[in-house]
Design a protein around this motif. Structure first.
Motif, mmCIF file in Angstrom:
data_model
loop_
_atom_site.group_PDB
_atom_site.id
_atom_site.type_symbol
_atom_site.label_atom_id
_atom_site.label_comp_id
_atom_site.label_asym_id
_atom_site.label_seq_id
_atom_site.Cartn_x
_atom_site.Cartn_y
_atom_site.Cartn_z
ATOM 1 N N LEU A 38 0.870 -1.235 -0.035
ATOM 2 C CA LEU A 38 0.087 0.105 0.098
ATOM 3 C C LEU A 38 0.948 1.217 0.023
ATOM 4 C CD1 LEU A 38 -2.834 -1.074 2.450
ATOM 5 C CD2 LEU A 38 -3.240 -0.286 0.114
ATOM 6 N N THR A 41 2.558 1.666 -3.604
ATOM 7 C CA THR A 41 1.752 2.228 -4.541
ATOM 8 C C THR A 41 1.122 3.535 -4.340
ATOM 9 O OG1 THR A 41 0.958 -0.167 -4.539
ATOM 10 C CG2 THR A 41 -0.520 1.471 -5.731
ATOM 11 N N MET A 63 8.357 -3.924 -5.057
ATOM 12 C CA MET A 63 7.168 -4.664 -5.392
ATOM 13 C C MET A 63 7.084 -5.913 -6.040
ATOM 14 S SD MET A 63 4.570 -1.994 -7.041
ATOM 15 C CE MET A 63 3.886 -0.600 -6.123
ATOM 16 N N PHE A 78 -2.741 -13.728 -2.816
ATOM 17 C CA PHE A 78 -2.836 -12.439 -2.163
ATOM 18 C C PHE A 78 -3.289 -12.557 -0.585
ATOM 19 C CE2 PHE A 78 -3.211 -11.353 -6.663
ATOM 20 C CZ PHE A 78 -2.249 -10.673 -6.831
ATOM 21 N N ALA B 64 3.231 -0.149 -9.968
ATOM 22 C CA ALA B 64 2.434 0.732 -9.267
ATOM 23 C C ALA B 64 0.905 0.738 -9.796
ATOM 24 C CB ALA B 64 3.095 1.804 -9.131
ATOM 25 N N LEU B 65 0.846 1.022 -11.188
ATOM 26 C CA LEU B 65 -0.494 1.397 -11.876
ATOM 27 C C LEU B 65 -1.288 0.236 -11.743
ATOM 28 C CD1 LEU B 65 0.696 3.176 -15.198
ATOM 29 C CD2 LEU B 65 -0.710 4.146 -13.508
ATOM 30 N N ILE B 67 -1.394 -2.294 -9.209
ATOM 31 C CA ILE B 67 -1.810 -2.370 -7.960
ATOM 32 C C ILE B 67 -2.960 -1.160 -7.715
ATOM 33 C CG2 ILE B 67 -1.396 -2.349 -5.361
ATOM 34 C CD1 ILE B 67 -0.257 -4.784 -7.029
ATOM 35 N N GLU B 68 -2.721 0.242 -8.210
ATOM 36 C CA GLU B 68 -3.287 1.194 -7.815
ATOM 37 C C GLU B 68 -4.901 0.883 -8.485
ATOM 38 O OE1 GLU B 68 -1.861 4.643 -9.752
ATOM 39 O OE2 GLU B 68 -2.328 5.911 -8.143
ATOM 40 N N MET B 71 -6.840 -0.942 -5.960
ATOM 41 C CA MET B 71 -6.688 -0.561 -4.779
ATOM 42 C C MET B 71 -7.787 0.645 -4.600
ATOM 43 S SD MET B 71 -3.418 0.733 -3.175
ATOM 44 C CE MET B 71 -3.308 2.703 -3.275
ATOM 45 N N ASP B 72 -8.343 0.523 -3.324
ATOM 46 C CA ASP B 72 -8.949 1.951 -2.712
ATOM 47 C C ASP B 72 -8.294 2.428 -1.626
ATOM 48 O OD1 ASP B 72 -10.000 0.412 -0.554
ATOM 49 O OD2 ASP B 72 -11.878 0.662 -1.178
ATOM 50 N N ILE B 73 -8.765 3.182 -0.615
ATOM 51 C CA ILE B 73 -8.064 3.922 0.273
ATOM 52 C C ILE B 73 -7.749 2.875 1.296
ATOM 53 C CG2 ILE B 73 -8.277 5.743 2.267
ATOM 54 C CD1 ILE B 73 -10.568 6.886 0.564
ATOM 55 N N GLU B 74 -8.176 1.794 1.631
ATOM 56 C CA GLU B 74 -7.905 0.824 2.518
ATOM 57 C C GLU B 74 -7.268 -0.235 2.207
ATOM 58 O OE1 GLU B 74 -8.232 0.876 6.407
ATOM 59 O OE2 GLU B 74 -7.680 2.992 5.890
ATOM 60 N N ASP B 75 -8.074 -0.708 1.171
ATOM 61 C CA ASP B 75 -7.977 -2.445 0.776
ATOM 62 C C ASP B 75 -7.316 -2.508 -0.882
ATOM 63 O OD1 ASP B 75 -7.784 -4.354 2.712
ATOM 64 O OD2 ASP B 75 -9.897 -3.565 3.034
ATOM 65 N N VAL B 76 -6.912 -3.903 -0.960
ATOM 66 C CA VAL B 76 -6.465 -4.069 -2.508
ATOM 67 C C VAL B 76 -7.324 -5.175 -2.842
ATOM 68 C CG1 VAL B 76 -4.457 -4.824 -3.640
ATOM 69 C CG2 VAL B 76 -4.180 -3.222 -1.831
ATOM 70 N N PHE B 78 -7.784 -8.004 -5.382
ATOM 71 C CA PHE B 78 -7.063 -8.665 -6.113
ATOM 72 C C PHE B 78 -7.693 -9.456 -7.031
ATOM 73 C CE2 PHE B 78 -3.956 -7.872 -2.683
ATOM 74 C CZ PHE B 78 -2.934 -7.366 -3.435
#
Lengths: 163, 163
Positions: A38, A41, A63, A78, B64-65, B67-68, B71-76, B78
């Motif tokens: 996190l 990212t 990463m 994950f 990074a792109l 995973i981004e 992803m939201d503010i808190e979680d990913v 997958f």
């Protein structure tokens, strides 16, 4: 040996090439991989220094190392992210120098590394030197060196003296 | 303007700085993100060119792109990886040059980019120029320039001529 002239123009009279630790994203060795992923990212970093609770450099985490740790030949698992700590998968073989570093040595290290970490005698992370700073200096030398200095083939200089 | 001497030493008489496309990991624009993530992890690349079915460069994709995108503010999340294609999240604003590139321009681009893509007139990816190659050249200039050439302060040269 790098000449004084070249070194001066590369550095452009800046005091330091070091990007200080308090301006970097760093990760604690005992944090879990989901936390690291996190943070990386959000900051758009792909490789960051890992430190212990005394701010001593322990390794680097990328990463690729994080994803590799949760992947087998076919799939990525994950749900394992929260169960693995950064220190379990970090790269421990990384380039570092102390702050009385030799510029020549640092540039050689940067050919094959995205950055070189700078530590004090106790191993505390002081900052990093990046390829970006050296490329800025390369730009300066390529553009300005022959504007500031008179450059001639050594053979021609000898010929002139003989005349 | 970069002087001919500097350029020659930077390039070290190699014909090209370009790492050819057939030696690179590249990703097809219509592939899904899970495919891209696996390929990048296996090859330890963090940023790779994205091409269409005609081998034309379309953008760049980074870990990074990827995973981004899930992803939201808190979680990913997958499980979303398989449902998103590379072209939906790739970076479309990337530096590229044709193979008659100006070295000065390329080095300026490399200060802020890990590599510069080289394309032909139709947009087909020919290869990339990396920071690594330029740093090798920097190393050569810093070490050898003043061995090969006689360098003097311009003021001193003028003084000498007046004597």
């Amino acid at each position: 040996m790098i000449s004084e002239r070249m070194e001066k123009m590369l550095l452009n009279d800046v005091n330091t090439l070091i990007k200080p630790a308090d301006e970097l994203a760093v990760i604690a060795a005992n944090h879990s991989l989901d936390h690291a992923l996190l943070l990386m990212t959000k900051n758009k970093y792909t490789l960051v220094p890992v430190i212990d609770k005394h701010s001593k450099l322990q390794g680097l985490i990328s990463m690729a190392l994080i994803i590799e740790a949760i992947m087998d030949i076919e799939d990525v698992y994950f749900d394992k992210l929260a169960d693995i700590t950064v220190e379990e998968v970090m790269e421990k073989d990384y380039p570092s120098v102390t702050d009385d570093y030799d510029l020549e040595h640092v540039i050689r290290l940067l050919v094959n590394n995205a950055f070189v970490s700078v530590i004090d005698k106790e191993g505390v992370l002081l900052g990093i030197i990046t390829r970006q700073e050296i490329l800025r200096g390369t730009n300066r030398i390529l553009h300005n060196f022959e504007t500031v200095y008179q450059v001639e083939e050594k053979e021609k200089v000898i010929e002139k003296r003989l005349v």
